[in-house]
Design a protein around this motif. Structure first.
Motif, PDB file in Angstrom:
ATOM      1  N   ILE A 170       5.547 -20.957   7.438  1.00 24.10           N
ATOM      2  CA  ILE A 170       5.659 -21.976   6.397  1.00 24.10           C
ATOM      3  C   ILE A 170       6.516 -23.108   6.940  1.00 24.10           C
ATOM      4  N   THR A 171       6.039 -24.334   6.803  1.00 23.43           N
ATOM      5  CA  THR A 171       6.759 -25.513   7.261  1.00 23.43           C
ATOM      6  C   THR A 171       7.446 -26.175   6.079  1.00 23.43           C
ATOM      7  N   ARG A 217       9.514 -21.553   9.218  1.00 21.73           N
ATOM      8  CA  ARG A 217      10.009 -20.196   9.022  1.00 21.73           C
ATOM      9  C   ARG A 217       8.804 -19.249   8.981  1.00 21.73           C
ATOM     10  N   ALA A 218       9.051 -17.981   9.308  1.00 17.70           N
ATOM     11  CA  ALA A 218       7.987 -16.976   9.288  1.00 17.70           C
ATOM     12  C   ALA A 218       8.255 -15.968   8.180  1.00 17.70           C
ATOM     13  N   ALA A 219       7.234 -15.661   7.412  1.00 16.99           N
ATOM     14  CA  ALA A 219       7.381 -14.684   6.329  1.00 16.99           C
ATOM     15  C   ALA A 219       7.473 -13.277   6.903  1.00 16.99           C
ATOM     16  N   LEU A 220       8.532 -12.559   6.527  1.00 13.42           N
ATOM     17  CA  LEU A 220       8.714 -11.183   6.968  1.00 13.42           C
ATOM     18  C   LEU A 220       8.043 -10.199   6.026  1.00 13.42           C
ATOM     19  N   GLU A 254      13.819 -13.491   3.270  1.00 11.57           N
ATOM     20  CA  GLU A 254      12.430 -13.066   3.520  1.00 11.57           C
ATOM     21  C   GLU A 254      11.740 -13.953   4.555  1.00 11.57           C
ATOM     22  N   PHE A 255      12.349 -15.104   4.897  1.00  8.63           N
ATOM     23  CA  PHE A 255      11.769 -16.011   5.881  1.00  8.63           C
ATOM     24  C   PHE A 255      12.655 -16.033   7.126  1.00  8.63           C
ATOM     25  N   ILE A 270       2.563 -15.900  -0.096  1.00  9.74           N
ATOM     26  CA  ILE A 270       2.753 -16.034   1.349  1.00  9.74           C
ATOM     27  C   ILE A 270       2.721 -14.629   1.933  1.00  9.74           C
ATOM     28  N   ARG A 271       1.836 -14.398   2.884  1.00 11.87           N
ATOM     29  CA  ARG A 271       1.678 -13.054   3.445  1.00 11.87           C
ATOM     30  C   ARG A 271       2.557 -12.866   4.683  1.00 11.87           C
TER      31      ARG A 271
END
Length: 400
Positions: free
Chosen positions: A308-309, A289-292, A63-64, A302-303
């Motif tokens: 997120i680091t 990382r970026a939340a998908l 998901e990230f 987390i939207r």
């Protein structure tokens, strides 16, 4: 979790009171909870994770995403995690599976532990030659040995000419500096890619040795893809290793009892090396990382689109995972640190780094009695924790 207004949100802790301390405020943040809102360099509002188990979880969750076009940087507009500010073919560190898997498999085949161990004698010979090349009384071990050794090893492994290595090293140092502007960073990326692209072209013509030539012979990758892979291996095999070597030597210079404890024992040197990796955690601002999709994590939501680091230093100092984590214990045998990350993006060059660090420690221990610590200068403006200088005074003791 108490909701804060955007102007009240913390930025990532950066300054250090000493080379042996974590960024000021990081552990206070970790003590207040496992995950926090964080204001990023460009104004993005994301998150920081400090808990060991949550950090590992994020680094394994599909998901990230690792894609640089989806992520934001907590520390610099352009530097990010040391990736190019724009997408390039073959930059697998910024890809998600299955594209990432395809490229990583090609690289991992060349960097297996067995292959790296076969380089040990050559690396040791180079290290001894670098140590012995300056007979002056006062020597900077960073510029003399710790910096050129990994550069020489990775350029030889790739098949890059030594004169090109000097250009790459200089550009990489500027590229990773927090004092560089976004334009500076982009310029350095361009110079490095141009230099490596020219090397790939020369190997296509002359068939010289090295991993670049192996990629050419394999025939699976384009010129651009090979250039990107060479870039990733060069950056992964240089700056981080340099600083790990220098910091480890500094600790030993300050702790002669540690030298006595590990000298002559390969197992003790290996334990010390792993503890140095955990304790110094030189990727000091973590990885992002970026939340998908929407994700529930650590009691918060987390939207999609939020960055997120993952704080590798905080994770490696998590008292729930490591006993007495603020003590550098060279006899600690717990190898579960996150210094190389975790999951599918775990550092592909970690075995090379371990071999180089091990040999650097052994060769340094051979000469330890020749050296007295003079002074050192901590880095203060780069995404990699480390030393700019490590000056020692050396005696005329006969060397082995």
């Amino acid at each position: 979790m108490t909701e804060l207004f955007e102007h009240e949100l913390p930025t990532i802790p950066r300054g250090r009171s000493s080379v042996f301390e974590l960024p000021t405020g990081l552990m206070d943040m970790a003590a207040a909870g496992p995950i926090h809102r964080l204001k990023y360099a460009g104004g993005h509002v994301g998150w920081i994770v400090t808990d060991f188990q949550l950090c590992r979880k994020v680094l394994t969750m599909p998901e990230f995403s690792s894609r640089p076009d989806l992520r934001h940087s907590a520390i610099h507009e352009a530097i990010g995690d040391g990736q190019p500010p724009e997408e390039r073919p073959g930059m697998f560190v910024g890809m998600d599976p299955p594209e990432h898997t395809h490229y990583r498999r090609i690289v991992a085949a060349a960097l297996r532990l067995g292959e790296m161990r076969r380089l040990q004698d050559d690396i040791a010979e180079r290290a001894r030659a670098l140590f012995d090349s300056d007979t002056g009384e006062r020597v900077d071990l960073v510029s003399q040995v710790a910096s050129p050794l990994p550069a020489l090893v990775i350029t030889e492994l790739l098949g890059v000419e030594e004169e090109v290595s000097h250009t790459l090293s200089s550009c990489l140092e500027r590229m990773l500096s927090l004092e560089s502007t976004a334009d500076d960073v982009r310029k350095m990326f361009t110079v490095i890619f141009d230099e490596l692209g020219a090397v790939v072209a020369r190997r296509q013509e002359d068939g010289g040795p090295g991993f670049i030539q192996n990629m050419i012979d394999d025939g699976q990758l384009s010129h651009a893809e090979m250039t990107s892979i060479a870039f990733q291996l060069y950056t992964a095999g240089h700056e981080t290793t340099t600083n790990m070597i220098a910091l480890s030597w500094l600790y030993l210079l300050n702790h002669p009892e540690a030298v006595a404890a590990i000298r002559g024992s390969d197992a003790a040197v290996a334990d010390a090396m792993e503890e140095f990796l955990r304790f110094f955690s030189i990727i000091q601002f973590g990885i992002s990382r970026a939340a998908l999709t929407e994700v529930e994590l650590g009691g918060v939501t987390i939207r999609p689109g939020e960055t997120i680091t993952v704080s590798l230093p905080a994770a490696n100092f998590d008292a729930q995972r490591f006993s007495d984590p603020h003590r550098l214990d060279i006899s600690r045998r717990d190898r579960g640190h996150l210094a190389f990350g975790f999951g599918v993006h775990q550092c592909v060059a970690q075995q090379l780094a371990r071999v180089e660090l091990t040999i650097a420690l052994r060769v340094f221990l051979e000469r330890y009695d020749d050296f007295t610590l003079d002074s050192y200068e901590m880095k203060s403006d780069t995404i990699v924790h480390g030393l700019n200088r490590l000056f020692v005074r050396q005696s005329g003791t006969d060397r082995p």
